[in-house]
Motif scaffolding. Structure first.
Motif, PDB file in Angstrom:
ATOM      1  N   ILE A   1      -3.993  10.852   4.593  1.00 28.17           N
ATOM      2  CA  ILE A   1      -5.387  10.802   4.141  1.00 28.17           C
ATOM      3  C   ILE A   1      -5.641  11.851   3.060  1.00 28.17           C
ATOM      4  O   ILE A   1      -6.237  11.575   2.014  1.00 28.17           O
ATOM      5  CB  ILE A   1      -6.343  11.005   5.327  1.00 28.17           C
ATOM      6  CG1 ILE A   1      -6.256   9.826   6.295  1.00 28.17           C
ATOM      7  CG2 ILE A   1      -7.780  11.169   4.838  1.00 28.17           C
ATOM      8  CD1 ILE A   1      -7.099   9.984   7.544  1.00 28.17           C
ATOM      9  N   TRP A   2      -5.174  13.085   3.305  1.00 29.62           N
ATOM     10  CA  TRP A   2      -5.430  14.180   2.358  1.00 29.62           C
ATOM     11  C   TRP A   2      -4.779  13.911   1.007  1.00 29.62           C
ATOM     12  O   TRP A   2      -5.251  14.363  -0.022  1.00 29.62           O
ATOM     13  CB  TRP A   2      -4.909  15.486   2.955  1.00 29.62           C
ATOM     14  CG  TRP A   2      -5.609  16.710   2.466  1.00 29.62           C
ATOM     15  CD1 TRP A   2      -5.129  17.634   1.572  1.00 29.62           C
ATOM     16  CD2 TRP A   2      -6.914  17.185   2.832  1.00 29.62           C
ATOM     17  NE1 TRP A   2      -6.042  18.625   1.366  1.00 29.62           N
ATOM     18  CE2 TRP A   2      -7.147  18.379   2.124  1.00 29.62           C
ATOM     19  CE3 TRP A   2      -7.894  16.695   3.689  1.00 29.62           C
ATOM     20  CZ2 TRP A   2      -8.321  19.101   2.258  1.00 29.62           C
ATOM     21  CZ3 TRP A   2      -9.069  17.418   3.816  1.00 29.62           C
ATOM     22  CH2 TRP A   2      -9.264  18.599   3.114  1.00 29.62           C
TER      23      TRP A   2
ATOM     24  N   THR B   1      -4.720  11.271  -0.617  1.00 29.72           N
ATOM     25  CA  THR B   1      -5.515  10.391  -1.469  1.00 29.72           C
ATOM     26  C   THR B   1      -6.539  11.161  -2.294  1.00 29.72           C
ATOM     27  O   THR B   1      -7.235  10.561  -3.119  1.00 29.72           O
ATOM     28  CB  THR B   1      -6.248   9.335  -0.625  1.00 29.72           C
ATOM     29  OG1 THR B   1      -7.164   9.994   0.267  1.00 29.72           O
ATOM     30  CG2 THR B   1      -5.259   8.514   0.198  1.00 29.72           C
TER      31      THR B   1
ATOM     32  N   TRP C   1     -14.710   6.301  -0.323  1.00 34.71           N
ATOM     33  CA  TRP C   1     -13.503   6.800   0.350  1.00 34.71           C
ATOM     34  C   TRP C   1     -13.582   8.312   0.572  1.00 34.71           C
ATOM     35  O   TRP C   1     -13.079   8.820   1.575  1.00 34.71           O
ATOM     36  CB  TRP C   1     -12.254   6.443  -0.433  1.00 34.71           C
ATOM     37  CG  TRP C   1     -11.014   6.954   0.225  1.00 34.71           C
ATOM     38  CD1 TRP C   1     -10.195   7.951  -0.212  1.00 34.71           C
ATOM     39  CD2 TRP C   1     -10.478   6.531   1.489  1.00 34.71           C
ATOM     40  NE1 TRP C   1      -9.170   8.172   0.670  1.00 34.71           N
ATOM     41  CE2 TRP C   1      -9.311   7.314   1.729  1.00 34.71           C
ATOM     42  CE3 TRP C   1     -10.849   5.577   2.424  1.00 34.71           C
ATOM     43  CZ2 TRP C   1      -8.548   7.154   2.877  1.00 34.71           C
ATOM     44  CZ3 TRP C   1     -10.080   5.421   3.563  1.00 34.71           C
ATOM     45  CH2 TRP C   1      -8.948   6.206   3.780  1.00 34.71           C
TER      46      TRP C   1
ATOM     47  N   GLY D   1     -13.128   8.435   4.317  1.00 33.25           N
ATOM     48  CA  GLY D   1     -11.738   8.784   4.545  1.00 33.25           C
ATOM     49  C   GLY D   1     -11.465  10.270   4.517  1.00 33.25           C
ATOM     50  O   GLY D   1     -10.957  10.854   5.490  1.00 33.25           O
ATOM     51  N   LEU D   2     -11.820  10.920   3.410  1.00 28.90           N
ATOM     52  CA  LEU D   2     -11.443  12.322   3.219  1.00 28.90           C
ATOM     53  C   LEU D   2     -12.271  13.275   4.072  1.00 28.90           C
ATOM     54  O   LEU D   2     -11.726  14.210   4.662  1.00 28.90           O
ATOM     55  CB  LEU D   2     -11.571  12.687   1.739  1.00 28.90           C
ATOM     56  CG  LEU D   2     -10.512  12.055   0.831  1.00 28.90           C
ATOM     57  CD1 LEU D   2     -10.870  12.266  -0.637  1.00 28.90           C
ATOM     58  CD2 LEU D   2      -9.141  12.630   1.119  1.00 28.90           C
TER      59      LEU D   2
ATOM     60  N   GLY E   1     -12.625  11.623   8.028  1.00 31.49           N
ATOM     61  CA  GLY E   1     -11.285  11.536   8.578  1.00 31.49           C
ATOM     62  C   GLY E   1     -10.445  12.776   8.327  1.00 31.49           C
ATOM     63  O   GLY E   1     -10.063  13.484   9.264  1.00 31.49           O
ATOM     64  N   GLY E   2     -10.159  13.072   7.056  1.00 30.43           N
ATOM     65  CA  GLY E   2      -9.251  14.157   6.715  1.00 30.43           C
ATOM     66  C   GLY E   2      -9.744  15.530   7.118  1.00 30.43           C
ATOM     67  O   GLY E   2      -9.004  16.316   7.727  1.00 30.43           O
TER      68      GLY E   2
END
Length: 286
Positions: free
Chosen positions: A8-9, A11, A215, A219-220, A223-224
């Motif tokens: 994830i990171w 990206t 994202w 995501g980041l 999530g990340g």
């Protein structure tokens, strides 16, 4: 969990490539923090989780948020926006595991023990990182340039994430990752927003910008950043920091898949050396 975090990171640079041409860095990050907070708050209310119990923990989490969100991300994005190539920025920020190990060794104590095997792994991992970004360091692109301005941003980002990792491990008590991350994001937003107002460039809400923002939030940040918080809480600081070595190799693979950026034999050798170095750091002692 560590491998999911690395994927994830990694990206982050892909997102920057899509989103940064359409927005100044701090304005993008301020909006990212605000939207992330708006996503976390309903989740926290629905789950009924508790917020930090004391003012001290609010303060500690806020300090970590300013360092690891506003400081690290702001420094990296500002450096790239100011003309620094992704190769050099990755290399400078990639010094974090070594810087963390030096600090831990200097402090001593149980948390400060870095074995000879881990030192070897850290040095091999950094050597592999140099090989991974070597082509970008040598070739660069017409817009790539290193100067005192963007170097200062990158070095600031390096010290911010190093200090944030060590500070969290030392002062932040275990609490729910959702409320902890939200507290950090609120502090980062408060610091970043006034600086974003000073940026003369306007944001352009293109498809690339909207995709990069979506994202970045889902995501980041959700999530990340949440995984990074959990990893720091559960693992040794030097071990967690060494995972950052794996980010540029994964980014190189993603850039090859998405943008057809070439991968040379030197890059492959660097990926293998980096992976081996990290394995020496994270391997449990006998």
């Amino acid at each position: 969990m560590p491998w999911v975090f690395v994927l994830i990171w990694s990206t982050g640079f892909i997102v920057a490539r899509y989103g940064m041409p359409h927005s100044p860095p701090l304005s993008f990050l301020a909006m990212r923090y605000a939207l992330s907070i708006l996503c976390f708050l309903p989740w926290i209310a629905w789950a009924g989780v508790k917020w930090p119990a004391s003012r001290a923990q609010w303060l500690h989490l806020s300090v970590v948020g300013v360092l690891m969100h506003a400081g690290y991300l702001g420094g990296v994005w500002a450096a790239v926006k100011a003309g620094m190539g992704s190769g050099l920025s990755s290399l400078i920020v990639g010094l974090q595991p070594v810087l963390t190990a030096i600090w831990l060794s200097a402090m001593g104590g149980a948390q400060g023990q870095v074995s000879r095997r881990q030192w070897l792994g850290l040095l091999l991992g950094f050597a592999g990182l140099v090989l991974v970004v070597w082509r970008k360091l040598v070739e660069g692109s017409p817009g790539d340039q290193a100067n005192a301005h963007n170097l200062a941003y990158a070095v600031f980002a390096l010290f911010a994430i190093t200090a944030g990792t060590l500070y969290q491990k030392r002062f932040v008590q275990a609490c729910d990752v959702r409320t902890a991350n939200t507290t950090q994001l609120i502090a980062a937003f408060v610091v970043t927003l006034p600086l974003a107002w000073l940026e003369p460039e306007a944001m352009h809400f293109t498809a690339g910008f909207m995709g990069a923002m979506a994202w970045s939030v889902l995501g980041l940040t959700l999530g990340g950043s949440s995984l990074l918080y959990l990893l720091i809480q559960r693992g040794a600081a030097a071990t967690v920091a060494s995972l950052m070595y794996l980010v540029p190799p994964c980014t190189a693979l993603m850039a090859w898949l998405l943008f057809r950026e070439p991968i040379t034999a030197l890059t492959v050798a660097g990926i293998a050396l980096t992976a081996f170095g990290v394995s020496l750091v994270v391997r449990a002692p006998r």
